[in-house]
Scaffold this motif. Sequence first.
Motif, PDB file in Angstrom:
ATOM      1  N   GLN A 147       0.700  -1.089   0.182  1.00 53.04           N
ATOM      2  CA  GLN A 147      -0.118  -0.174   0.035  1.00 53.04           C
ATOM      3  C   GLN A 147       1.058   1.140  -0.416  1.00 53.04           C
ATOM      4  O   GLN A 147       0.165   2.579  -0.787  1.00 53.04           O
ATOM      5  CB  GLN A 147      -0.734  -0.089   1.257  1.00 53.04           C
ATOM      6  CG  GLN A 147      -1.585   1.429   1.284  1.00 53.04           C
ATOM      7  CD  GLN A 147      -2.959   1.133   2.045  1.00 53.04           C
ATOM      8  OE1 GLN A 147      -4.023   0.073   2.160  1.00 53.04           O
ATOM      9  NE2 GLN A 147      -2.267   1.886   3.762  1.00 53.04           N
ATOM     10  N   ALA A 148       1.776   1.012   0.953  1.00 51.60           N
ATOM     11  CA  ALA A 148       2.841   2.306   0.571  1.00 51.60           C
ATOM     12  C   ALA A 148       3.353   2.909  -0.372  1.00 51.60           C
ATOM     13  O   ALA A 148       3.041   4.072  -1.050  1.00 51.60           O
ATOM     14  CB  ALA A 148       4.464   2.630   1.590  1.00 51.60           C
ATOM     15  N   GLN A 194       1.246   4.672   5.166  1.00 53.00           N
ATOM     16  CA  GLN A 194       3.105   4.796   3.544  1.00 53.00           C
ATOM     17  C   GLN A 194       3.282   4.971   4.787  1.00 53.00           C
ATOM     18  O   GLN A 194       4.740   4.205   3.909  1.00 53.00           O
ATOM     19  CB  GLN A 194       2.682   6.350   3.040  1.00 53.00           C
ATOM     20  CG  GLN A 194       1.704   6.720   1.878  1.00 53.00           C
ATOM     21  CD  GLN A 194       1.831   7.721   1.230  1.00 53.00           C
ATOM     22  OE1 GLN A 194       1.213   8.562   0.937  1.00 53.00           O
ATOM     23  NE2 GLN A 194       2.989   8.103   0.683  1.00 53.00           N
ATOM     24  N   ASP A 195       3.663   4.279   6.312  1.00 53.66           N
ATOM     25  CA  ASP A 195       4.434   3.960   6.873  1.00 53.66           C
ATOM     26  C   ASP A 195       5.026   2.006   6.176  1.00 53.66           C
ATOM     27  O   ASP A 195       4.581   1.029   6.959  1.00 53.66           O
ATOM     28  CB  ASP A 195       4.464   4.351   7.384  1.00 53.66           C
ATOM     29  CG  ASP A 195       5.403   3.442   8.701  1.00 53.66           C
ATOM     30  OD1 ASP A 195       6.427   2.631   8.017  1.00 53.66           O
ATOM     31  OD2 ASP A 195       5.594   3.048  10.305  1.00 53.66           O
ATOM     32  N   PRO A 196       6.041   1.730   5.670  1.00 53.84           N
ATOM     33  CA  PRO A 196       5.462   0.825   5.007  1.00 53.84           C
ATOM     34  C   PRO A 196       6.292  -0.725   6.317  1.00 53.84           C
ATOM     35  O   PRO A 196       6.233  -1.340   6.428  1.00 53.84           O
ATOM     36  CB  PRO A 196       7.746   0.354   4.717  1.00 53.84           C
ATOM     37  CG  PRO A 196       8.101   1.586   5.275  1.00 53.84           C
ATOM     38  CD  PRO A 196       6.948   3.343   5.343  1.00 53.84           C
ATOM     39  N   GLY A 221       3.128  -0.798   5.062  1.00 52.88           N
ATOM     40  CA  GLY A 221       4.133  -2.757   4.988  1.00 52.88           C
ATOM     41  C   GLY A 221       2.684  -3.365   4.914  1.00 52.88           C
ATOM     42  O   GLY A 221       3.026  -5.374   4.052  1.00 52.88           O
ATOM     43  N   ALA A 222       1.746  -3.399   5.683  1.00 53.35           N
ATOM     44  CA  ALA A 222       0.403  -4.569   5.794  1.00 53.35           C
ATOM     45  C   ALA A 222      -0.338  -5.176   4.976  1.00 53.35           C
ATOM     46  O   ALA A 222      -0.572  -6.447   4.641  1.00 53.35           O
ATOM     47  CB  ALA A 222      -0.318  -4.651   7.839  1.00 53.35           C
ATOM     48  N   PHE A 223      -0.651  -4.001   4.295  1.00 54.00           N
ATOM     49  CA  PHE A 223      -1.266  -3.712   3.189  1.00 54.00           C
ATOM     50  C   PHE A 223      -1.126  -4.249   1.556  1.00 54.00           C
ATOM     51  O   PHE A 223       0.145  -3.568   1.330  1.00 54.00           O
ATOM     52  CB  PHE A 223      -2.435  -2.839   2.687  1.00 54.00           C
ATOM     53  CG  PHE A 223      -3.646  -2.891   4.164  1.00 54.00           C
ATOM     54  CD1 PHE A 223      -4.867  -3.406   3.764  1.00 54.00           C
ATOM     55  CD2 PHE A 223      -3.172  -2.327   5.348  1.00 54.00           C
ATOM     56  CE1 PHE A 223      -5.977  -3.120   4.762  1.00 54.00           C
ATOM     57  CE2 PHE A 223      -4.009  -2.541   6.486  1.00 54.00           C
ATOM     58  CZ  PHE A 223      -5.493  -2.954   6.277  1.00 54.00           C
ATOM     59  N   ARG A 224      -1.471  -5.466   0.949  1.00 57.57           N
ATOM     60  CA  ARG A 224      -1.172  -4.944  -0.525  1.00 57.57           C
ATOM     61  C   ARG A 224      -2.009  -4.846  -1.960  1.00 57.57           C
ATOM     62  O   ARG A 224      -3.074  -4.954  -1.132  1.00 57.57           O
ATOM     63  CB  ARG A 224      -0.955  -6.750  -0.839  1.00 57.57           C
ATOM     64  CG  ARG A 224       0.356  -7.687  -0.531  1.00 57.57           C
ATOM     65  CD  ARG A 224       1.448  -6.474  -1.007  1.00 57.57           C
ATOM     66  NE  ARG A 224       2.873  -7.359   0.371  1.00 57.57           N
ATOM     67  CZ  ARG A 224       3.272  -7.057   1.822  1.00 57.57           C
ATOM     68  NH1 ARG A 224       2.131  -5.827   2.097  1.00 57.57           N
ATOM     69  NH2 ARG A 224       4.480  -7.222   1.586  1.00 57.57           N
ATOM     70  N   CYS A 225      -1.541  -4.234  -2.680  1.00 59.41           N
ATOM     71  CA  CYS A 225      -2.961  -3.682  -3.555  1.00 59.41           C
ATOM     72  C   CYS A 225      -1.960  -4.638  -5.197  1.00 59.41           C
ATOM     73  O   CYS A 225      -0.841  -4.746  -5.833  1.00 59.41           O
ATOM     74  CB  CYS A 225      -2.280  -2.416  -4.228  1.00 59.41           C
ATOM     75  SG  CYS A 225      -2.275  -1.349  -2.648  1.00 59.41           S
ATOM     76  N   LEU A 226      -2.967  -5.478  -5.773  1.00 53.93           N
ATOM     77  CA  LEU A 226      -3.227  -6.676  -6.517  1.00 53.93           C
ATOM     78  C   LEU A 226      -3.874  -6.181  -7.364  1.00 53.93           C
ATOM     79  O   LEU A 226      -5.017  -5.694  -7.460  1.00 53.93           O
ATOM     80  CB  LEU A 226      -3.225  -8.256  -6.318  1.00 53.93           C
ATOM     81  CG  LEU A 226      -4.138  -8.516  -7.062  1.00 53.93           C
ATOM     82  CD1 LEU A 226      -2.638  -9.318  -7.889  1.00 53.93           C
ATOM     83  CD2 LEU A 226      -4.663  -9.799  -6.419  1.00 53.93           C
TER      84      LEU A 226
END
Length: 340
Positions: free
Chosen positions: A304-305, A323-325, A330-335
């Motif tokens: 997400q970042a 936006q903190d990795p 860092g916990a979220f993903r964007c596919l």
Amino acid sequence: MSNTPPSVSSLRQWLADEGDAVPFRRFMEAALYDPGFGYYTRQIRTVGARGDFSTSATLSPRLAEAIAAWVQRGAGSGIRHLIEIGPGSGGLHQALRKALGWRGRWHWHSHLVERSPQLRTEQQRTLGCLTRGVQWHEDPAAALEAAGGKALLFSNELVDAFPVTLLQCRGGEWQEVWLERQADGRLVETLRGAPDTGTTLNPAAFAEGQRVEVHVSYREWLQKWLPQWRAGAMLTIDYGDTADQLYYRRPHGTLRGYHQHRALAGLEIYRDPGHCDLTADVNFSDLIHWGEAAGLTTVSLETQAEFLRQFGPARSAVDVRLQDPHGAGGAFRCLVQRAG
């Protein structure tokens, strides 16, 4: 099936009605979606400071603005339909339509996929004057039919709301976790032979006793409507990771519950079903594998970042957190996947 909310005592009765044993997936499905006692059907107002959890969309318009920018990238493809699946309170779509501006709202026809009448009412109230040009649908197939099969689709924290098939490694093979009521009334977890889940997780790569979750119900749901999707791209945002990273130092898996911002784990999740959210991290390797098997093309998978940074710098302390990795970023993903 009884509609009595399943406290520990009534959970025993519910299990008795089900034959004294159910796979964990069946329990989770009932605990979340049963018409009488399901968490999502009886407790709609669960998101935000007074709820059981918060989402990125409830904290800042930053995510909506980034999605709006992603949508505008697709404007040159001749697609004019935008579908959000599982819009919750409607706050994300409200912020998105604001970010698109009047010209973008004129170009894009919005479709919200929501089967809950209560949530539809809340979404209409949230959108207010921005409901012009918005249509509601029971499922993605109906939304795609209205869009002529060509649309951009997106969802935020949708996949994790699907019931999971819970597996445990035993003897180098996956076994499915079941919930059983013993003759003396005790509730216990047992292991039985696992069905074919289609997961990318190989039991040979895990230690004895490792638990994992597979979103088989999401795959089954996806397969129902994907044939109606002819063109466009789909953005899936959720917390999770790829298969090789998801269960690192997590021998008990990622399954947990949330009640008033307090995390529940282990046998605690059976204590008061219907009154707490149940969730598990998303294995994005499975989502990619299932999508490609169905004919989708994988465009990108990023944090997400990384996704947010493409569309401008953070403007507030909350944006920095998103936006903190080392945090939400860092916990979220964007596919992103593409049809055709």
